[in-house]
Motif scaffolding. Structure first.
Motif, short mmCIF file in Angstrom:
data_model
loop_
_atom_site.label_atom_id
_atom_site.label_comp_id
_atom_site.label_asym_id
_atom_site.label_seq_id
_atom_site.Cartn_x
_atom_site.Cartn_y
_atom_site.Cartn_z
N UNK A 17 2.16 -2.73 9.22
CA UNK A 17 1.78 -2.89 7.42
C UNK A 17 1.03 -3.93 7.25
N UNK A 18 1.87 -5.25 7.62
CA UNK A 18 1.25 -6.57 7.06
C UNK A 18 0.20 -6.90 8.15
N UNK A 19 -0.63 -6.32 9.21
CA UNK A 19 -1.26 -6.76 9.72
C UNK A 19 -2.56 -5.88 9.46
N UNK A 20 -2.18 -4.90 8.88
CA UNK A 20 -3.06 -4.23 8.54
C UNK A 20 -3.17 -4.65 6.60
N UNK A 21 -2.98 -5.54 6.03
CA UNK A 21 -2.70 -6.39 5.05
C UNK A 21 -2.98 -5.70 3.80
N UNK A 22 -1.79 -4.35 4.09
CA UNK A 22 -1.46 -3.32 3.46
C UNK A 22 -0.78 -4.10 1.82
N UNK A 23 0.15 -5.47 2.16
CA UNK A 23 0.48 -5.79 1.27
C UNK A 23 0.09 -6.06 -0.16
N UNK A 24 -1.61 -7.08 0.14
CA UNK A 24 -2.58 -7.70 -0.40
C UNK A 24 -2.87 -6.39 -1.13
N UNK A 25 -3.25 -6.07 -0.21
CA UNK A 25 -4.32 -4.79 -0.99
C UNK A 25 -4.04 -4.06 -1.77
N UNK A 26 -2.08 -3.25 -1.40
CA UNK A 26 -1.53 -2.47 -2.64
C UNK A 26 -1.24 -3.02 -4.11
N UNK A 27 -1.69 -2.63 -5.06
CA UNK A 27 -1.60 -2.98 -6.33
C UNK A 27 -0.16 -2.08 -6.66
N UNK A 28 -0.48 -0.70 -6.58
CA UNK A 28 1.18 0.14 -6.92
C UNK A 28 0.64 1.79 -6.07
N UNK A 29 1.24 1.94 -6.18
CA UNK A 29 2.09 3.94 -5.66
C UNK A 29 2.61 4.22 -7.25
N UNK A 30 1.79 5.39 -7.01
CA UNK A 30 2.67 6.13 -8.79
C UNK A 30 2.43 7.41 -8.12
N UNK A 31 3.80 8.24 -8.65
CA UNK A 31 4.05 9.60 -9.04
C UNK A 31 3.58 9.90 -10.25
N UNK A 32 2.18 11.16 -10.00
CA UNK A 32 1.58 11.21 -10.95
C UNK A 32 2.42 12.87 -11.74
N UNK A 33 2.77 13.98 -10.50
CA UNK A 33 3.75 15.05 -10.43
C UNK A 33 4.28 15.01 -9.07
N UNK A 34 5.34 16.85 -8.95
CA UNK A 34 5.35 15.79 -7.83
C UNK A 34 4.06 16.39 -6.44
N UNK A 35 3.68 17.07 -6.87
CA UNK A 35 2.53 16.59 -5.77
C UNK A 35 1.17 16.56 -5.54
N UNK A 36 1.12 15.16 -6.14
CA UNK A 36 -0.24 13.60 -6.70
C UNK A 36 0.70 12.42 -6.88
N UNK A 37 0.13 11.60 -6.02
CA UNK A 37 0.39 10.53 -5.56
C UNK A 37 -0.27 10.20 -5.97
N UNK A 38 -0.54 8.60 -6.26
CA UNK A 38 -1.98 7.63 -6.96
C UNK A 38 -1.64 6.70 -6.22
N UNK A 39 -2.54 6.22 -4.80
CA UNK A 39 -2.53 4.17 -4.83
C UNK A 39 -3.76 4.01 -5.43
N UNK A 40 -3.27 2.60 -6.40
CA UNK A 40 -4.54 2.06 -6.95
C UNK A 40 -4.58 0.53 -5.47
N UNK A 41 -5.05 -0.23 -5.69
CA UNK A 41 -5.82 -0.89 -4.37
C UNK A 41 -6.31 -2.46 -5.31
#
Lengths: 336, 533
Positions: free
Chosen positions: B139-163
């Motif tokens: 997770x760290x090697x792939x620089x995910x902490x730098x990359x991810x701005x937010x992860x949100x639940x839109x509804x029970x079956x929809x997730x939004x990742x913002x970079x």
């Protein structure tokens, strides 16, 4: 007798401390720490390395780590494996019965075959049998375990199909471990098929691990018997007209056993050492294989704890042998 | 073979775990090479531990069986916003969780589980962050902490990742083993029981096989998960028999004690090929072994010298001798199984005469003295670096170059190479996410050329860097392919490396195994495999 035992026990304490210190130091002298060995080509940023080292307590001075460790050991806490995060003691206890089962059977095999072979060789000194036994035991003693194991597998398992290649139990069976000794657990579960399967799986590793002790026991028995057979009391016994079997069984063997028992006791160390290779060849889930992996992964607590527990076992067995020695030979316990 | 066939039918009566109906049960035995640390790929980095968790889990997206293409997993489909910063995942409905003695799921997999799983790795205050050591290396090697701005639940079956920035390989990262979806409900149950460590030891997932039992260092058992969303596996049971020694694995295969064997001894390959009871599969690994020239040091700052060395070494002879059939000469820095691999590129020929001429042009008619660093350990892309170095040394001597072989302990070796202490150094790489970016940008980009970075040629070449950075910012695969193909042309002209080889990975299978596919990432997957009875 009590004083004798107490003296022996007090000698164990410095050995115990020495083993603790040496394993602690030696594994740390091996280049690469637990974090660095799992980092591949990518490397690791220095900040992250420091952070992880700090979490594992590897950034503290060595003496500090050692005192902590000793403190834990004295309270019966061997720490937690850096790899699996399970307690070292519980991992050891899960795996040790497998090693013990194998080692005990190997020793049984070595004694049951080695003792009579040595006796007969001594009684028929110079005969073809004598030369045969000595030749075979010399070969057995010099046999590299790895090569010997593979040879047996190729011949008996792959070639003839008589024994399974590796493992402890046929994959068909699933027996919930209770004691950890497969032979006992299968019987307790009432699974006789599984019991036979476990026994079947034990044959080759038992022979491989038992080969060196077998050679030692046979040779030792032979030379001890030869020595005793030349004693005056044997001649007297024969002169009294006792049957040959009785002379050998009662008078000679009893006296010849003393050095043999010592040697058997000392073989426990050899067995546990040999178990490391034997377990690797036969995919035997015991402590030997576990220790090798702990070295590769620089799992300090697992390795330290494992070596310490094995050393304790060896010391305990040696202590028992010493005591048994006293029982067998009153001269020893009275001279101290 | 008799043991397994018999086993499939008769043995079940005596078994607690293998509960499938006796006659039809198909049990596949895989002789794995080692013991896993635990059953959670988030906290591990070895193929051995990935292999044991893959049957259990699903990711949002996954690699197709036997390929590097990303296909839907728990997410049925996804959209990327115009600016390339937002990824919206639409989750599959009706996905069932496994169960065990501690846990009976009351609901299907949903957005809460996705958030829970990513937050476990990402957020230090997550209640499970510290479980199993809490070092989320990948997770760290792939620089995910730098990359991810937010992860949100839109509804029970929809997730939004913002970079935070555009990163085309992001979607491939999510398909990597480190990003499985665990059950938030199971976690809650374990928390109540005060047994949070169990989450990684008795895993609950949505995958095709359900975990049954692990006998430490001996056997791992799984059974097919009937309500698996992709359809029940053809196999009924999957068993890993842990067998660390390669010669013994081969013996077990011959004796019919296992069906599939990884990592055979190179010395056994010939015999396996001849054996009519065994299928030997081979595939180029997703890796490359190379010799990097440190371009910040003389004389390797001169491209003529680098080209000369490319011609001075008899690559084919080196590869044949060192890999013994388990390697193919490499001409590009990325392996041939990867998309955008440029087939048109021509490698430098072995031509010591021309090499000498080039060296003379560069001002070294009598050659020069240099060092040649070789790994002290066996790596997947190079089984014997020392031997390779000695052969190269001999070839170089023929054009007047005296190379001294240098070795350090592995950790030290890598650190010093990354610091740029060498003149010539061997290393290699195994692909993580199947994206060319993972080779071309990570190993040859300017960002990695800094001291301590993984570009050990310390080669920062603007024309090349522009291409790979642009490719990183482009989400269209066809456009990216063009950019990478062009980058490989520049790489070959500028020759910062001597590309040595891609290793060839082998698998030995018993003849009754059907539809097994080798995975380019070197992972072993069993969903889709069948056994002929």
């Amino acid at each position: 007798m009590l004083r004798f035992i107490l003296t022996r026990v007090s000698l164990v304490i410095p050995t115990f401390l020495g083993v603790t210190f040496l394993t602690f130091l030696l594994i740390r002298l091996v280049p690469g720490d637990p974090i660095e060995v799992r980092v591949g080509e990518r490397g690791i940023p220095p900040e992250r390395l420091l952070e992880l080292r700090h979490e594992l307590g590897l950034d503290r001075p060595l003496w500090h780590q050692f005192l902590d460790y000793i403190g834990g050991v004295l309270q019966g806490d061997l720490g937690v494996s850096l790899v699996t995060r399970n307690s070292v003691f519980s991992e050891f206890v899960t795996l040790f019965p497998a090693t013990l089962e194998l080692a005990a059977l190997a020793m049984l095999f070595a004694t049951v075959v080695g003792l009579p072979a040595g006796i007969i060789a001594a009684v028929r000194r110079g005969s073809i049998f004598d030369h045969g036994v000595m030749g075979i035991s010399l070969t057995g003693y010099s046999m590299p375990i790895f090569w010997w194991g593979l040879l047996l597998i190729l011949f008996f398992s792959v070639g003839l199909g008589w024994t399974p290649v590796s493992g402890r139990l046929d994959l068909l069976y699933y027996v919930e471990p209770v004691t950890g000794f497969m032979l006992i657990d299968t019987l307790m579960a009432g699974e006789y098929g599984a019991f036979w399967s476990a026994l079947h799986h034990l044959i080759l590793p038992m022979i491989v691990l038992g080969t060196v002790p077998l050679a030692v026991v046979a040779r030792m028995t032979r030379s001890a018997m030869l020595e005793v057979l030349g004693e005056d009391y044997i001649r007297t016994a024969k002169a009294k007209g006792l049957a040959g079997k009785r002379v050998i069984g009662m008078h000679a063997l009893r006296n010849a056993l003393i050095p043999v028992v010592t040697v058997i006791g000392l073989q426990v160390g050899t067995l546990l050492g040999g178990a490391i290779l034997t377990e690797t060849i036969f995919s035997w889930p015991g402590v030997g294989k576990w220790l090798i992996e702990s070295i590769n992964r620089r799992d300090y607590p697992a390795l330290q704890g494992g070596v310490l527990l094995i050393a304790t076992t060896v010391m305990t067995v040696n202590l028992l042998v010493d005591v048994l020695y006293g029982v067998l030979n009153p001269r020893i316990r009275h001279s101290r | 073979m008799k043991r397994i066939l018999l086993g499939a039918g008769l043995g079940v009566a005596a078994t607690l775990a293998l509960a499938a109906p006796a006659q039809a049960a198909k049990t596949l035995v895989y002789c794995s090479e080692g013991s896993p640390e635990n059953f959670n790929p988030m906290v591990n980095t070895t193929g051995t531990s990935f292999d044991v968790s893959l049957p259990v889990y699903n990711n949002l997206v996954q690699f197709e069986y036997g390929g590097t293409k990303v296909v839907p997993g728990l997410a049925e489909k996804w959209e990327v916003s115009e600016d390339g910063l937002t990824y919206t995942f639409h989750l599959r409905k009706g996905v069932k969780w496994h169960s065990n003695n501690d846990f009976k799921p009351t609901r299907d997999a949903n957005a809460d589980d996705v958030l829970w799983s990513f937050n476990r790795q990402w957020k230090k205050d997550h209640p499970f962050h510290k479980v199993s050591g809490g070092a989320y290396d990948y997770f760290n090697d792939m620089a995910m902490p730098d990359l991810l701005k937010s992860i949100e639940k839109v509804d029970d079956y929809t997730v939004k990742f913002t970079l935070n920035k555009v990163e085309a390989p992001f979607i491939a990262n999510l398909a990597m083993p480190f990003a499985p979806i665990q059950s938030a409900e199971y976690a809650e149950t374990l928390q109540k029981k005060n047994q949070i460590d169990k989450i990684d030891q008795a895993p609950i997932g949505t995958g095709p096989f359900q975990f049954v039992a692990y006998q430490k260092d001996a056997v791992i058992r799984y059974k097919a998960f009937e309500p698996y969303w992709g359809g029940k596996a053809q196999l009924d049971n999957l068993v890993f028999a842990i067998t660390p020694d390669a010669a013994v694995r081969y013996a077990k295969l011959k004796a019919g004690e296992c069906h599939i064997v990884p990592y055979p001894n190179p010395a056994d390959l010939e015999a396996m090929k001849k054996d009519s009871a065994i299928t030997l599969m081979e595939q180029e690994g997703l890796n490359v072994g190379y010799l990097a020239f440190n371009v910040t040091k003389k004389p390797f700052d001169d491209v003529r010298v680098r080209r000369a060395l490319n011609m001075a070494i008899d690559k084919k002879a080196v590869v044949d001798a060192v890999y013994q059939g388990a390697g193919v000469p490499a001409k590009n820095p990325i392996p041939p199984t990867m998309w955008s691999y440029n087939k048109e590129i021509e490698d430098y020929p072995y031509d010591p005469e021309r090499a000498k001429k080039l060296l003379a042009e560069a001002g070294f008619p009598d050659g020069f003295e240099t060092d040649l660093w070789a790994m002290p350990v066996q790596r997947p892309y190079n089984p014997n670096a020392k031997r390779m170095a000695e052969m190269m040394q001999a070839d170089l001597a023929k054009v007047g170059i005296k190379a001294k072989v240098v070795q350090y302990e592995w950790g030290e070796y890598r650190k010093r190479l990354q610091a740029g202490e060498h003149q010539m150094g061997m290393l290699g790489w195994t692909g993580d996410n199947g994206d060319p970016d993972n080779f071309l940008h990570v190993l040859l980009g300017c960002e990695a050329a800094r001291p301590g970075g993984s570009n050990i040629a310390k080669w920062c070449y603007k024309e090349f860097d522009d291409l790979v950075v642009q490719a990183k910012r482009t989400t269209d695969i066809a456009a990216r392919t063009k950019l990478y193909e062009q980058a490989q042309v520049i790489f070959k002209e500028e020759a910062p490396w001597l590309t040595v080889a891609h290793s060839v990975v082998h698998m030995a299978l018993s003849k009754n195994v059907v539809d097994y596919k080798m995975d380019p990432f070197g992972i072993h997957r069993f969903y889709g495999v069948d056994l002929k009875q």
